[in-house]
Motif scaffolding. Structure first.
Motif, mmCIF file in Angstrom:
data_model
loop_
_atom_site.group_PDB
_atom_site.id
_atom_site.type_symbol
_atom_site.label_atom_id
_atom_site.label_comp_id
_atom_site.label_asym_id
_atom_site.label_seq_id
_atom_site.Cartn_x
_atom_site.Cartn_y
_atom_site.Cartn_z
ATOM 1 N N CYS A 33 60.030 13.097 36.917
ATOM 2 C CA CYS A 33 59.165 12.336 36.027
ATOM 3 C C CYS A 33 57.773 12.961 36.001
ATOM 4 N N CYS A 38 54.186 10.291 39.796
ATOM 5 C CA CYS A 38 55.260 11.235 40.157
ATOM 6 C C CYS A 38 54.795 12.677 40.020
ATOM 7 N N ASN A 43 57.335 14.174 42.656
ATOM 8 C CA ASN A 43 58.450 13.322 43.034
ATOM 9 C C ASN A 43 59.636 13.497 42.094
ATOM 10 N N THR A 44 60.754 13.871 42.641
ATOM 11 C CA THR A 44 62.031 13.866 41.942
ATOM 12 C C THR A 44 62.889 12.867 42.691
ATOM 13 N N HIS A 45 63.499 11.934 41.966
ATOM 14 C CA HIS A 45 64.178 10.831 42.635
ATOM 15 C C HIS A 45 65.554 10.536 42.050
ATOM 16 N N THR A 101 63.489 9.230 47.006
ATOM 17 C CA THR A 101 62.836 10.528 46.878
ATOM 18 C C THR A 101 63.811 11.608 47.341
#
Length: 143
Positions: A33, A38, A43-45, A101
């Protein structure tokens, strides 16, 4: 279907904040995102339904973390008080789920299995209102 799910551990850097979650085997779909939060944290979740996530901590979450709310205050973020890492949060896109995360997950669970295939999709959080309507982030998180 829950018997077909694979269990994974997730934790902050120091290990004070920890949990486990279940996800479908094979390919993991993660979301990258670009919203202001993010993007700054890179942050990749992975999003899972709340019923597929549980804590494995020795103390209550509220004692080990500090709460951060921003903007609409729909996303609930709790950062570890010791190391500052956010291993999961309640996302605005899926308020009935948990965003894990990706880099806080031990995908091999201590070397007991191979890591799953990972597909990273993009979510345009800068244009959140328009993107949520056309994105598959809600459908793909229903495990």
């Amino acid at each position: 279907m829950s018997e077909d799910l694979v269990e994974y551990p997730v934790r902050c850097h120091c290990g004070a904040v920890s949990g486990r979650f279940k996800y479908k085997p094979g390919k993991v779909i993660a979301w990258d995102c670009n919203c202001s939060d993010c993007n700054m944290r890179k942050n990749t979740h992975v999003v899972v339904p709340e019923h597929n996530f549980w804590l494995t901590m020795d103390c209550p979450l509220e004692e080990a973390t500090i709460l951060y709310l921003w903007g609409t205050k729909t996303a609930i973020r709790r950062f570890c008080k010791t190391c500052g890492v956010l291993p999961w949060y309640r996302p605005r896109s899926n308020p009935d789920g948990v965003a894990i995360t990706m880099h806080c997950v031990d995908w091999t669970d201590g070397g007991t299995r191979e890591a799953p295939e990972l597909e990273i999709k993009t979510f345009d959080g800068v244009n959140w209102e328009e993107t949520i309507k056309s994105s598959s982030i809600k459908q793909e998180s229903k495990v």
